[in-house]
Design a protein around this motif. Sequence first.
Motif, PDB file in Angstrom:
ATOM      1  N   PHE A 152      72.880 -36.888  34.260  1.00  0.00           N
ATOM      2  CA  PHE A 152      71.948 -37.973  34.584  1.00  0.00           C
ATOM      3  C   PHE A 152      71.398 -38.630  33.318  1.00  0.00           C
ATOM      4  O   PHE A 152      71.117 -39.828  33.322  1.00  0.00           O
ATOM      5  CB  PHE A 152      70.823 -37.471  35.480  1.00  0.00           C
ATOM      6  N   VAL A 153      71.278 -37.874  32.222  1.00  0.00           N
ATOM      7  CA  VAL A 153      70.859 -38.463  30.948  1.00  0.00           C
ATOM      8  C   VAL A 153      71.932 -39.440  30.455  1.00  0.00           C
ATOM      9  O   VAL A 153      71.618 -40.533  29.976  1.00  0.00           O
ATOM     10  CB  VAL A 153      70.576 -37.357  29.906  1.00  0.00           C
ATOM     11  N   VAL A 154      73.206 -39.062  30.597  1.00  0.00           N
ATOM     12  CA  VAL A 154      74.306 -39.956  30.193  1.00  0.00           C
ATOM     13  C   VAL A 154      74.302 -41.220  31.050  1.00  0.00           C
ATOM     14  O   VAL A 154      74.486 -42.329  30.547  1.00  0.00           O
ATOM     15  CB  VAL A 154      75.665 -39.217  30.271  1.00  0.00           C
ATOM     16  N   ILE A 155      74.070 -41.056  32.343  1.00  0.00           N
ATOM     17  CA  ILE A 155      74.000 -42.226  33.232  1.00  0.00           C
ATOM     18  C   ILE A 155      72.827 -43.128  32.828  1.00  0.00           C
ATOM     19  O   ILE A 155      72.962 -44.357  32.811  1.00  0.00           O
ATOM     20  CB  ILE A 155      73.862 -41.775  34.702  1.00  0.00           C
ATOM     21  N   ALA A 156      71.686 -42.528  32.485  1.00  0.00           N
ATOM     22  CA  ALA A 156      70.527 -43.323  32.055  1.00  0.00           C
ATOM     23  C   ALA A 156      70.832 -44.053  30.758  1.00  0.00           C
ATOM     24  O   ALA A 156      70.398 -45.197  30.570  1.00  0.00           O
ATOM     25  CB  ALA A 156      69.306 -42.427  31.899  1.00  0.00           C
ATOM     26  N   GLU A 157      71.594 -43.425  29.869  1.00  0.00           N
ATOM     27  CA  GLU A 157      71.952 -44.089  28.616  1.00  0.00           C
ATOM     28  C   GLU A 157      72.816 -45.307  28.888  1.00  0.00           C
ATOM     29  O   GLU A 157      72.681 -46.327  28.229  1.00  0.00           O
ATOM     30  CB  GLU A 157      72.692 -43.106  27.703  1.00  0.00           C
ATOM     31  N   ARG A 158      73.699 -45.226  29.856  1.00  0.00           N
ATOM     32  CA  ARG A 158      74.558 -46.361  30.175  1.00  0.00           C
ATOM     33  C   ARG A 158      73.723 -47.562  30.620  1.00  0.00           C
ATOM     34  O   ARG A 158      74.083 -48.704  30.378  1.00  0.00           O
ATOM     35  CB  ARG A 158      75.568 -46.005  31.281  1.00  0.00           C
ATOM     36  N   ARG A 159      72.600 -47.300  31.248  1.00  0.00           N
ATOM     37  CA  ARG A 159      71.729 -48.395  31.701  1.00  0.00           C
ATOM     38  C   ARG A 159      70.663 -48.741  30.666  1.00  0.00           C
ATOM     39  O   ARG A 159      69.923 -49.694  30.845  1.00  0.00           O
ATOM     40  CB  ARG A 159      71.046 -48.001  33.007  1.00  0.00           C
ATOM     41  N   ARG A 160      70.549 -47.899  29.633  1.00  0.00           N
ATOM     42  CA  ARG A 160      69.530 -48.062  28.583  1.00  0.00           C
ATOM     43  C   ARG A 160      68.118 -48.019  29.139  1.00  0.00           C
ATOM     44  O   ARG A 160      67.208 -48.654  28.613  1.00  0.00           O
ATOM     45  CB  ARG A 160      69.744 -49.359  27.803  1.00  0.00           C
ATOM     46  N   SER A 161      67.940 -47.289  30.205  1.00  0.00           N
ATOM     47  CA  SER A 161      66.608 -47.126  30.777  1.00  0.00           C
ATOM     48  C   SER A 161      66.604 -45.871  31.625  1.00  0.00           C
ATOM     49  O   SER A 161      67.658 -45.435  32.081  1.00  0.00           O
ATOM     50  CB  SER A 161      66.236 -48.334  31.633  1.00  0.00           C
ATOM     51  N   PRO A 162      65.495 -45.249  31.846  1.00  0.00           N
ATOM     52  CA  PRO A 162      64.185 -45.504  31.260  1.00  0.00           C
ATOM     53  C   PRO A 162      64.128 -44.989  29.816  1.00  0.00           C
ATOM     54  O   PRO A 162      64.897 -44.123  29.429  1.00  0.00           O
ATOM     55  CB  PRO A 162      63.238 -44.711  32.163  1.00  0.00           C
ATOM     56  N   LEU A 163      63.223 -45.545  29.063  1.00  0.00           N
ATOM     57  CA  LEU A 163      63.142 -45.211  27.641  1.00  0.00           C
ATOM     58  C   LEU A 163      62.689 -43.781  27.382  1.00  0.00           C
ATOM     59  O   LEU A 163      62.978 -43.234  26.324  1.00  0.00           O
ATOM     60  CB  LEU A 163      62.209 -46.200  26.929  1.00  0.00           C
ATOM     61  N   TRP A 164      62.001 -43.149  28.338  1.00  0.00           N
ATOM     62  CA  TRP A 164      61.555 -41.779  28.109  1.00  0.00           C
ATOM     63  C   TRP A 164      62.729 -40.802  28.097  1.00  0.00           C
ATOM     64  O   TRP A 164      62.594 -39.660  27.666  1.00  0.00           O
ATOM     65  CB  TRP A 164      60.505 -41.355  29.146  1.00  0.00           C
ATOM     66  N   VAL A 165      63.924 -41.241  28.514  1.00  0.00           N
ATOM     67  CA  VAL A 165      65.109 -40.384  28.491  1.00  0.00           C
ATOM     68  C   VAL A 165      65.719 -40.333  27.086  1.00  0.00           C
ATOM     69  O   VAL A 165      66.442 -39.406  26.755  1.00  0.00           O
ATOM     70  CB  VAL A 165      66.150 -40.884  29.525  1.00  0.00           C
ATOM     71  N   ARG A 166      65.389 -41.313  26.244  1.00  0.00           N
ATOM     72  CA  ARG A 166      65.982 -41.394  24.922  1.00  0.00           C
ATOM     73  C   ARG A 166      65.830 -40.124  24.094  1.00  0.00           C
ATOM     74  O   ARG A 166      66.790 -39.687  23.478  1.00  0.00           O
ATOM     75  CB  ARG A 166      65.449 -42.594  24.154  1.00  0.00           C
ATOM     76  N   PRO A 167      64.653 -39.476  24.039  1.00  0.00           N
ATOM     77  CA  PRO A 167      64.573 -38.224  23.268  1.00  0.00           C
ATOM     78  C   PRO A 167      65.516 -37.136  23.804  1.00  0.00           C
ATOM     79  O   PRO A 167      66.055 -36.348  23.024  1.00  0.00           O
ATOM     80  CB  PRO A 167      63.112 -37.800  23.415  1.00  0.00           C
TER      81      PRO A 167
END
Length: 159
Positions: A78-93
């Motif tokens: 799910f972190v990889v999927i969030a990166e593909r959308r570049r959101s939400p920003l709290w997932v970046r760390p």
Amino acid sequence: METYLNFSHITWLDDKGHIKPPIFLYVLLAFLARGWCIFIASLTQANDRAELVRIFYPEKSDFLLSLAAGLGAVLLYFVVIAERRRSPLWVRPLFVNLKWGLWLLLLVDALLLGQRLFHGQFLFHWSLALDALVLFWSSLYVLKSKRLGYYLADWPKDT
């Protein structure tokens, strides 16, 4: 006359110029979450749902531990999927530390493989040998892959 850069010949970039996740990253996450994959596949069998699980995990405790360890792989997916959308920003760390999460999951998987070997009285079984081989190659991939490193460095801090 307007000129623009054409990245169509570079297959590992998407249409926005971001590095796509390596295919082997998805394979690695599926391997680490194989308990969940086997569980989902067992739901498709109408007559005996536990039979498929028993083929790969003769001991019920090994299967339950595989499900627990696989939750980490599902989270990283799910972190990889969030990166593909570049959101939400709290997932970046979490994304920046994805490599450490992969190392932790590989270590947990190695410990679970040791437990499965112990439960099988250290007798040779093809599924255990295949798990050990994939675990070894996955560790080399996480250690040496340049594309994985480039992918993990692609989500800049300023977005």
